[in-house]
Write an enzyme that holds these catalytic residues in place. Structure first.
Site, PDB file in Angstrom:
ATOM      1  N   GLY A 143      49.971  32.963  37.322  1.00 39.02           N
ATOM      2  CA  GLY A 143      49.113  31.788  37.429  1.00 39.02           C
ATOM      3  C   GLY A 143      47.727  32.118  36.919  1.00 39.02           C
ATOM      4  N   CYS A 144      46.746  31.426  37.443  1.00 33.85           N
ATOM      5  CA  CYS A 144      45.357  31.616  37.025  1.00 33.85           C
ATOM      6  C   CYS A 144      44.927  33.058  37.228  1.00 33.85           C
ATOM      7  CB  CYS A 144      44.461  30.676  37.832  1.00 33.85           C
ATOM      8  SG  CYS A 144      42.710  30.943  37.540  1.00 33.85           S
TER       9      CYS A 144
END
Length: 175
Positions: A10-11
């Site tokens: 993810g981020c």
């Protein structure tokens, strides 16, 4: 003697902040890997056409923390069952991925993926990929959470994730 691990979960602001707090992790750098564009920019990667995934590159001391333990933390701190998505972050740049750096890492990661899938009872979509060029992210992404704790995304997404992580893995935290 150190080793390197590259994870997309993810981020990279989130994954960087998790791994920076572990004992035995020497450095964590956010960046991009897996795509076809050389020296991609954040804007290009967010445009979803480069093939790159937001990743973190860890340098760690395997005598202090093992690759398997890093994988346990990796799987516990993101959702490996959602394709190209982590919560509200949607797009191919947020794919769950492990870029193995050796045959040993590939074998350990494959076993861990199978184990996690058995434990949770649903398919794990984490991509297991050979090492590829790591392109460091722009400097303003490095240590983002520590430098911007009051930013909205940091307060709403990263802070709760870190609190949960620190409680569960207190024994692994650096002092």
């Amino acid at each position: 003697m150190t080793e390197t691990a590259v994870f997309g979960g993810g981020c990279f602001w989130c994954t960087e902040s998790v791994f920076l707090s572990l004992r035995g992790v020497i450095s964590v750098a956010p960046g991009y890997s897996g795509g076809h564009v050389e020296q991609p920019t954040y804007e290009q990667v967010c445009g979803k056409a480069t093939g790159h995934i937001e990743v973190v590159r860890l340098v760690f001391d395997p005598d202090i923390i093992t690759f398997e333990t890093l994988l346990q933390v990796f799987f516990a701190t993101h959702d490996p069952t959602t394709l190209d998505r982590q919560g509200g972050d949607i797009g191919p740049q947020y794919a769950s991925a492990i870029f193995f750096q050796s045959e040993s890492q590939r074998e350990i990661a494959q076993h861990m993926i199978e184990q996690v899938q058995t434990e949770i009872g649903v398919p794990v979509v984490t991509r297991l990929l050979p090492a590829q060029t790591f392109w460091p992210a722009e400097s303003y992404h490095h240590n983002y959470y520590a430098r911007n704790p009051g930013q909205g995304y940091c307060q709403v997404v990263i802070s709760p994730k870190l609190a949960k992580f620190r409680k569960r893995y207190a024994q692994l935290l650096a002092s």
